[in-house]
Each structure stands twice: as structure tokens, then as C-alpha cells.
Write a protein that holds these residues in place. Structure first.
Motif, PDB file in Angstrom:
ATOM      1  N   SER A 130       0.818  -1.230   0.000  1.00  0.00           N
ATOM      2  CA  SER A 130       0.000   0.000   0.000  1.00  0.00           C
ATOM      3  C   SER A 130       0.841   1.266   0.000  1.00  0.00           C
ATOM      4  CB  SER A 130      -0.973   0.007   1.178  1.00  0.00           C
ATOM      5  OG  SER A 130      -1.884  -1.048   1.047  1.00  0.00           O
ATOM      6  N   LEU A 131       1.989   1.221  -0.632  1.00  0.00           N
ATOM      7  CA  LEU A 131       2.828   2.406  -0.811  1.00  0.00           C
ATOM      8  C   LEU A 131       2.523   2.982  -2.187  1.00  0.00           C
ATOM      9  CD1 LEU A 131       6.146   0.989   0.653  1.00  0.00           C
ATOM     10  CD2 LEU A 131       4.636   2.668   1.719  1.00  0.00           C
ATOM     11  N   HIS A 132       1.379   3.608  -2.309  1.00  0.00           N
ATOM     12  CA  HIS A 132       0.911   4.135  -3.583  1.00  0.00           C
ATOM     13  C   HIS A 132       1.365   5.579  -3.751  1.00  0.00           C
ATOM     14  CE1 HIS A 132      -1.866   0.738  -4.058  1.00  0.00           C
ATOM     15  NE2 HIS A 132      -2.048   0.847  -2.763  1.00  0.00           N
ATOM     16  N   PRO A 133       2.136   5.874  -4.785  1.00  0.00           N
ATOM     17  CA  PRO A 133       2.494   7.276  -5.015  1.00  0.00           C
ATOM     18  C   PRO A 133       1.308   8.036  -5.603  1.00  0.00           C
ATOM     19  CG  PRO A 133       3.391   5.904  -6.748  1.00  0.00           C
ATOM     20  CD  PRO A 133       2.749   4.976  -5.749  1.00  0.00           C
ATOM     21  N   SER A 134       1.250   9.327  -5.288  1.00  0.00           N
ATOM     22  CA  SER A 134       0.227  10.173  -5.908  1.00  0.00           C
ATOM     23  C   SER A 134       0.720  10.694  -7.251  1.00  0.00           C
ATOM     24  CB  SER A 134      -0.147  11.338  -4.989  1.00  0.00           C
ATOM     25  OG  SER A 134       0.994  12.075  -4.616  1.00  0.00           O
ATOM     26  N   ASN A 135       2.036  10.795  -7.406  1.00  0.00           N
ATOM     27  CA  ASN A 135       2.645  11.233  -8.668  1.00  0.00           C
ATOM     28  C   ASN A 135       3.957  10.496  -8.882  1.00  0.00           C
ATOM     29  OD1 ASN A 135       0.948  13.532  -9.577  1.00  0.00           O
ATOM     30  ND2 ASN A 135       1.517  14.342  -7.573  1.00  0.00           N
ATOM     31  N   VAL A 136       4.261  10.242 -10.148  1.00  0.00           N
ATOM     32  CA  VAL A 136       5.541   9.655 -10.524  1.00  0.00           C
ATOM     33  C   VAL A 136       6.128  10.513 -11.627  1.00  0.00           C
ATOM     34  CG1 VAL A 136       6.717   7.634 -11.491  1.00  0.00           C
ATOM     35  CG2 VAL A 136       4.768   7.324  -9.947  1.00  0.00           C
ATOM     36  N   PHE A 137       7.362  10.970 -11.396  1.00  0.00           N
ATOM     37  CA  PHE A 137       8.050  11.772 -12.392  1.00  0.00           C
ATOM     38  C   PHE A 137       9.240  10.984 -12.923  1.00  0.00           C
ATOM     39  CE2 PHE A 137       6.038  14.839  -9.579  1.00  0.00           C
ATOM     40  CZ  PHE A 137       5.392  15.659 -10.492  1.00  0.00           C
ATOM     41  N   SER A 138       9.311  10.868 -14.224  1.00  0.00           N
ATOM     42  CA  SER A 138      10.427  10.201 -14.878  1.00  0.00           C
ATOM     43  C   SER A 138      11.287  11.268 -15.533  1.00  0.00           C
ATOM     44  CB  SER A 138       9.908   9.221 -15.933  1.00  0.00           C
ATOM     45  OG  SER A 138      10.988   8.668 -16.642  1.00  0.00           O
ATOM     46  N   VAL A 139      12.540  11.367 -15.091  1.00  0.00           N
ATOM     47  CA  VAL A 139      13.465  12.342 -15.639  1.00  0.00           C
ATOM     48  C   VAL A 139      14.199  11.684 -16.798  1.00  0.00           C
ATOM     49  CG1 VAL A 139      15.395  13.880 -15.143  1.00  0.00           C
ATOM     50  CG2 VAL A 139      13.733  13.348 -13.344  1.00  0.00           C
ATOM     51  N   ASN A 140      14.021  12.214 -17.971  1.00  0.00           N
ATOM     52  CA  ASN A 140      14.659  11.650 -19.156  1.00  0.00           C
ATOM     53  C   ASN A 140      15.660  12.640 -19.726  1.00  0.00           C
ATOM     54  OD1 ASN A 140      13.111   9.220 -19.272  1.00  0.00           O
ATOM     55  ND2 ASN A 140      11.382  10.462 -19.946  1.00  0.00           N
ATOM     56  N   ILE A 141      16.912  12.212 -19.800  1.00  0.00           N
ATOM     57  CA  ILE A 141      17.934  13.009 -20.469  1.00  0.00           C
ATOM     58  C   ILE A 141      18.757  12.061 -21.336  1.00  0.00           C
ATOM     59  CG2 ILE A 141      18.036  14.744 -18.629  1.00  0.00           C
ATOM     60  CD1 ILE A 141      20.734  13.575 -17.808  1.00  0.00           C
ATOM     61  N   PRO A 142      19.353  12.581 -22.400  1.00  0.00           N
ATOM     62  CA  PRO A 142      20.174  11.718 -23.267  1.00  0.00           C
ATOM     63  C   PRO A 142      21.386  11.154 -22.517  1.00  0.00           C
ATOM     64  CG  PRO A 142      19.746  13.851 -24.298  1.00  0.00           C
ATOM     65  CD  PRO A 142      19.255  13.940 -22.898  1.00  0.00           C
ATOM     66  N   HIS A 143      21.798   9.970 -22.899  1.00  0.00           N
ATOM     67  CA  HIS A 143      22.957   9.335 -22.263  1.00  0.00           C
ATOM     68  C   HIS A 143      24.208  10.188 -22.411  1.00  0.00           C
ATOM     69  CE1 HIS A 143      21.156   5.010 -22.293  1.00  0.00           C
ATOM     70  NE2 HIS A 143      20.378   5.892 -21.706  1.00  0.00           N
ATOM     71  N   GLU A 144      24.318  10.893 -23.526  1.00  0.00           N
ATOM     72  CA  GLU A 144      25.487  11.759 -23.728  1.00  0.00           C
ATOM     73  C   GLU A 144      25.551  12.820 -22.632  1.00  0.00           C
ATOM     74  OE1 GLU A 144      23.054  11.432 -26.262  1.00  0.00           O
ATOM     75  OE2 GLU A 144      24.149   9.716 -27.071  1.00  0.00           O
ATOM     76  N   GLU A 145      24.401  13.336 -22.214  1.00  0.00           N
ATOM     77  CA  GLU A 145      24.346  14.344 -21.156  1.00  0.00           C
ATOM     78  C   GLU A 145      24.738  13.737 -19.810  1.00  0.00           C
ATOM     79  OE1 GLU A 145      23.866  18.068 -19.405  1.00  0.00           O
ATOM     80  OE2 GLU A 145      24.063  17.511 -21.517  1.00  0.00           O
ATOM     81  N   VAL A 146      24.355  12.493 -19.575  1.00  0.00           N
ATOM     82  CA  VAL A 146      24.739  11.811 -18.338  1.00  0.00           C
ATOM     83  C   VAL A 146      26.258  11.698 -18.271  1.00  0.00           C
ATOM     84  CG1 VAL A 146      24.657   9.616 -17.076  1.00  0.00           C
ATOM     85  CG2 VAL A 146      22.585  10.519 -18.149  1.00  0.00           C
ATOM     86  N   TYR A 147      26.882  11.278 -19.383  1.00  0.00           N
ATOM     87  CA  TYR A 147      28.337  11.157 -19.413  1.00  0.00           C
ATOM     88  C   TYR A 147      29.002  12.515 -19.244  1.00  0.00           C
ATOM     89  CZ  TYR A 147      28.038   6.270 -20.774  1.00  0.00           C
ATOM     90  OH  TYR A 147      27.793   4.928 -20.782  1.00  0.00           O
ATOM     91  N   LYS A 148      28.440  13.535 -19.872  1.00  0.00           N
ATOM     92  CA  LYS A 148      29.005  14.878 -19.769  1.00  0.00           C
ATOM     93  C   LYS A 148      28.946  15.375 -18.319  1.00  0.00           C
ATOM     94  CE  LYS A 148      27.616  19.348 -21.258  1.00  0.00           C
ATOM     95  NZ  LYS A 148      26.741  20.112 -22.126  1.00  0.00           N
ATOM     96  N   ARG A 149      27.826  15.160 -17.663  1.00  0.00           N
ATOM     97  CA  ARG A 149      27.664  15.615 -16.279  1.00  0.00           C
ATOM     98  C   ARG A 149      28.546  14.831 -15.310  1.00  0.00           C
ATOM     99  NH1 ARG A 149      21.161  16.639 -15.443  1.00  0.00           N
ATOM    100  NH2 ARG A 149      20.925  18.139 -17.137  1.00  0.00           N
ATOM    101  N   SER A 150      28.871  13.598 -15.652  1.00  0.00           N
ATOM    102  CA  SER A 150      29.696  12.786 -14.759  1.00  0.00           C
ATOM    103  C   SER A 150      31.187  12.930 -15.050  1.00  0.00           C
ATOM    104  CB  SER A 150      29.283  11.319 -14.852  1.00  0.00           C
ATOM    105  OG  SER A 150      29.531  10.822 -16.146  1.00  0.00           O
ATOM    106  N   GLU A 151      31.540  13.609 -16.115  1.00  0.00           N
ATOM    107  CA  GLU A 151      32.952  13.773 -16.511  1.00  0.00           C
ATOM    108  C   GLU A 151      33.840  14.324 -15.389  1.00  0.00           C
ATOM    109  OE1 GLU A 151      36.132  13.215 -18.910  1.00  0.00           O
ATOM    110  OE2 GLU A 151      34.090  12.659 -19.428  1.00  0.00           O
ATOM    111  N   PRO A 152      33.442  15.378 -14.670  1.00  0.00           N
ATOM    112  CA  PRO A 152      34.317  15.900 -13.602  1.00  0.00           C
ATOM    113  C   PRO A 152      34.574  14.896 -12.485  1.00  0.00           C
ATOM    114  CG  PRO A 152      32.588  17.484 -14.121  1.00  0.00           C
ATOM    115  CD  PRO A 152      32.269  16.226 -14.864  1.00  0.00           C
ATOM    116  N   LEU A 153      33.699  13.934 -12.296  1.00  0.00           N
ATOM    117  CA  LEU A 153      33.861  12.951 -11.228  1.00  0.00           C
ATOM    118  C   LEU A 153      34.748  11.778 -11.629  1.00  0.00           C
ATOM    119  CD1 LEU A 153      30.131  12.776 -10.132  1.00  0.00           C
ATOM    120  CD2 LEU A 153      31.965  14.059  -9.041  1.00  0.00           C
ATOM    121  N   LYS A 154      35.098  11.699 -12.900  1.00  0.00           N
ATOM    122  CA  LYS A 154      35.844  10.553 -13.419  1.00  0.00           C
ATOM    123  C   LYS A 154      37.202  10.399 -12.741  1.00  0.00           C
ATOM    124  CE  LYS A 154      37.260  10.334 -17.783  1.00  0.00           C
ATOM    125  NZ  LYS A 154      37.234  10.193 -19.231  1.00  0.00           N
TER     126      LYS A 154
END
Length: 174
Positions: A130-154
Motif C-alpha cells: 500500500s505504498l501508492h504514489p500520488s505522482n511519478v516523475f520520470s526524468v529523461n535526459i540523453p545518455h550523452e548528457e549523463v556522461y558529460k555531467r559525470s565527466e568531472p567525477l571521473k
């Protein structure tokens, strides 16, 4: 159609009937925000939590909180994970989440859950508890953007392993 969808995305507030909801009813959001690593889930959860007063929950913090408590449930978790080396299964994670959202702060203010559930069985297990969410948000960004954002942490130790990142992105697509 595509044109109507574009118009809606430009100004979604035009399509919301604000008068349909009485002002004297307290809103206790139950929100899930999920998406790829480095997609902005944390910022979105913090924004929702600050605007609504809901409690921002992250599963790693929920787990850590319960592992450090002095209770029989925490003792059982420590026994199975630390000393026996067993990983948390979905049942354990859902049980922890259910116990967390039963606390007074979540009951009074609602909750915003970041990055969980991921696979379908976790979502189904949440519904069974009974853990029903009232809203679900899916954040979609291109994989290239994920790699770009993670570059400084490499370069940081344990910062961003590209193999693990690629594997997580593939897992999210399934």
C-alpha cells in the motif's frame, strides 16, 4: 497530437483546473522521481519537498538510518547484511521504506522518494504494501548528457566508473 502535446508542455498550468480542489484540504504528496544517474533527480526532489513540505527520501539514507537504530528489526538487518554478507532483497527494501513512511514526519507532510523503485518487481512490491504514489516523475535526459555531467567525477577515487555508469544506463532502459 504532437502540436497539442507541445502546447501542453509549454504551459501545463493552463490545463489544470485549480478550483476543483478545496483550499482547506491538506495535501500530503507521495511522489516518486526516477531517472538515470546525474539526471537531476535530487534537485527535483529537493524542489518538490521545499514547495510542498514533504520529506525527501533517498533509499541509501533510509537503509543507513535503520541500520544504526537500536531495535530488533535493525539487529536482524545487521545480522543478515554485515555478518552473513547477504544483500538486501526487494522485500527488505520495501519493508524499510514502509517503516520510514509510517513515521510522523511523512504521515503529516507526505514524502518524495528519489530513484526508487527501479525494476518492476520493486514497484509491484510497493503496491502490495500500500505504498501508492500520488505522482511519478520520470526524468529523461540523453545518455550523452549523463556522461558529460559525470565527466568531472571521473578522476575522483570512487567518483564515476564509466563501466558501472554504462551498465546502470542499460539497466534503466530495460
Amino acid at each position: 497530437n504532437a502540436d497539442e502535446q507541445r502546447k501542453f508542455l509549454l504551459e501545463p498550468s493552463k490545463y489544470v483546473n485549480r478550483e476543483a480542489f478545496p483550499n482547506d484540504v491538506a495535501i500530503k504528496p507521495r511522489v516518486i522521481v526516477y531517472g538515470p544517474p546525474k539526471s537531476g533527480k535530487t534537485a527535483r526532489c529537493q524542489s518538490i519537498a521545499s514547495q510542498t513540505g514533504a520529506v525527501h527520501l533517498q533509499m541509501d539514507e533510509v537503509i543507513e538510518d535503520f541500520m544504526t537504530r537500536d531495535s530488533s528489526f535493525a539487529d536482524e538487518l545487521r545480522e543478515t547484511t554485515k555478518w552473513r554478507g547477504r544483500k538486501f532483497d526487494e522485500g527488505d527494501l520495501i519493508a524499510l521504506l514502509a517503516k520510514r513512511v509510517e513515521r510522523v514526519d511523512c504521515q503529516q507532510n507526505g514524502w518524495v522518494l528519489e530513484g526508487f523503485p527501479l525494476p518492476r518487481p520493486q514497484a509491484e512490491a510497493m503496491l502490495k504494501r500500500s505504498l501508492h504514489p500520488s505522482n511519478v516523475f520520470s526524468v529523461n535526459i540523453p545518455h550523452e548528457e549523463v556522461y558529460k555531467r559525470s565527466e568531472p567525477l571521473k578522476q575522483e577515487e570512487f567518483g564515476c566508473d564509466r563501466t558501472i555508469l554504462a551498465s546502470r544506463l542499460r539497466y534503466l532502459e530495460e
